[in-house]
Enzyme design. Sequence first.
Site, PDB file in Angstrom:
ATOM      1  N   GLU A 249      56.947  76.137 -14.331  1.00 50.61           N
ATOM      2  CA  GLU A 249      58.073  76.272 -13.405  1.00 50.61           C
ATOM      3  C   GLU A 249      57.649  75.521 -12.150  1.00 50.61           C
ATOM      4  O   GLU A 249      56.844  76.016 -11.369  1.00 50.61           O
ATOM      5  CB  GLU A 249      58.343  77.766 -13.153  1.00 50.61           C
ATOM      6  CG  GLU A 249      59.724  78.040 -12.637  1.00 50.61           C
ATOM      7  CD  GLU A 249      59.773  78.099 -11.128  1.00 50.61           C
ATOM      8  OE1 GLU A 249      59.949  77.016 -10.509  1.00 50.61           O
ATOM      9  OE2 GLU A 249      59.640  79.193 -10.576  1.00 50.61           O
ATOM     10  N   CYS A 283      61.397  77.390  -4.622  1.00 51.33           N
ATOM     11  CA  CYS A 283      61.620  76.174  -5.426  1.00 51.33           C
ATOM     12  C   CYS A 283      63.103  75.943  -5.654  1.00 51.33           C
ATOM     13  O   CYS A 283      63.523  74.825  -5.921  1.00 51.33           O
ATOM     14  CB  CYS A 283      60.930  76.301  -6.782  1.00 51.33           C
ATOM     15  SG  CYS A 283      59.192  76.602  -6.630  1.00 51.33           S
TER      16      CYS A 283
HETATM   17  C1  SIN Z   1      60.796  80.185  -6.877  1.00 58.07           C
HETATM   18  O1  SIN Z   1      60.620  79.820  -5.755  1.00 58.07           O
HETATM   19  O2  SIN Z   1      60.575  79.423  -7.809  1.00 58.07           O
HETATM   20  C2  SIN Z   1      61.267  81.554  -7.242  1.00 58.07           C
HETATM   21  C3  SIN Z   1      62.556  81.871  -6.676  1.00 58.07           C
HETATM   22  C4  SIN Z   1      63.259  83.017  -7.373  1.00 58.07           C
HETATM   23  O3  SIN Z   1      62.773  83.605  -8.326  1.00 58.07           O
HETATM   24  O4  SIN Z   1      64.366  83.304  -6.952  1.00 58.07           O
END
Ligand code: SIN
Length: 476
Positions: A249, A283
């Site tokens: 991820e 992200c």
């Molecule tokens: C992330 O920053 O990848 C996780 C964000 C989320 O799970 O909402």
Amino acid sequence: MDNIKNTSLLSILCEPGELTLAIDNPADGSVVGYIPLQSETEIDECIRKSRLAQKLWQKRPAKERSHFLYRWYELVMENQADLARLMTLEQGKPLAESMAEVAYGASFIQWFAEEGKRAYGTTIPAHTEDRRLMTIKQPVGVAAAITPWNFPIAMITRKAAPALAAGCSFIVKPANQTPLCAYAVVELARQAGMPEDLLQVVVHHSPEKVGDIFTRHPMIRKLSFTGSTRIGRQLIAQSAETIKNTSMELGGNAPFIVFDDADIDQAVQGAIASKFRNAGQTCVCANRFYVHDAVYDQFVSRFIEAVKNIKVGNGLEEGVQIGPVIDALAKERILQKINLAVGQGATIATGGESLDGCFVEPTVLTDVQHSMSFLREELFGPVAPIVRFSNDEQLIHQANDTVYGLAAYFYSRDITRIWQVAEALEYGMVGINEGIISTELAPFGGVKQSGFGREGGQEGLEEYLETKYLCFGGIN
Ligand code: SIN
């Protein structure tokens, strides 16, 4: 530690020494605590113990594993306030966001406590009279994870819960900035009755070294990583040697599009939530805004107004909506990106100032062109660049014009356009008239250089299962 009722959560804390790690509070630079560092030999020992624990755990019926996960979920929720406070201390996010993250993290444990019972195989119509065909699902084996500092609990539970539910054991290397939450949440799994070696935390002074050990170790059969595309690429290359099953991820560069038929109030609300959650350090954060010419002035003026009202400060203070960014280096990188944007012709419409400590003022940039190179990478901070557009076809091209493909967002009320745009966006997740899309119920993950594999939803369990085909012969 002040106000933490369940002190057993922090039994890992130790006195400072040569082989310890200091955890800093990004809000004021104070030391939250010290923890011991492990050696390479100790990490290797953890992996060996994990393999033994996994063999026993795999034999337990799924329903029994589910009971342990349920108890773990309950304990996490019972300790929500303590965990949240700890999170704000070591990560900086406002207490309300920490409370929400603990609940979000716990929701994965609850979800996979159920899903683990549904690891169904199949029966397959056979090709001859005397054969019977079927598949069964089995755990991958020892699973390891490398998790980031931006969600110190949820990024662990959304990997650990499906792994344990599937019958795997689990070792996590949390970010060195936020290991306390990792230790605390794992401590609660032990209090829920899970064997000590089944779920372990490792912390080493060199995160790269742990990546090296995890990827090359033959006993580790699965590696799940959340973090940057650069490190993900490195881990994939290293994993080639042992042909390791990996889930990645990675980074994102989410477009947030406001069409001319959008509900502007809803779009502003979604934009604030998507952009400024966790000080812009997610992200899936909106990274670049595209607003139709016909509604540009209306959207931008309301958005700037809302951004000016955001309260920045120590996350423990009442009413604070944005805490510090994770450390001084992160702050410097964000400010450099703002400078780069201005150098390329962008205008700071609000914010842009360097505040004391690790704080960055929520910033809106206008006069931004899609061609500006600073838009190519994740800003990972509270900075919102806005591009004006007038042509839908060109807009779709611009939205997809990135190596990343994690999340995208758009606002429109036209059902035909909604379907066309949702299908045309090359992303793993699309928010339609919605700025916050994360939930344990749905598969989270990206395409292109944002990675592969899914977390949450039905798909999340599959990442930790192998399909075995059984062929029965001689049945006459
Ligand atoms: C992330 O920053 O990848 C996780 C964000 C989320 O799970 O909402």
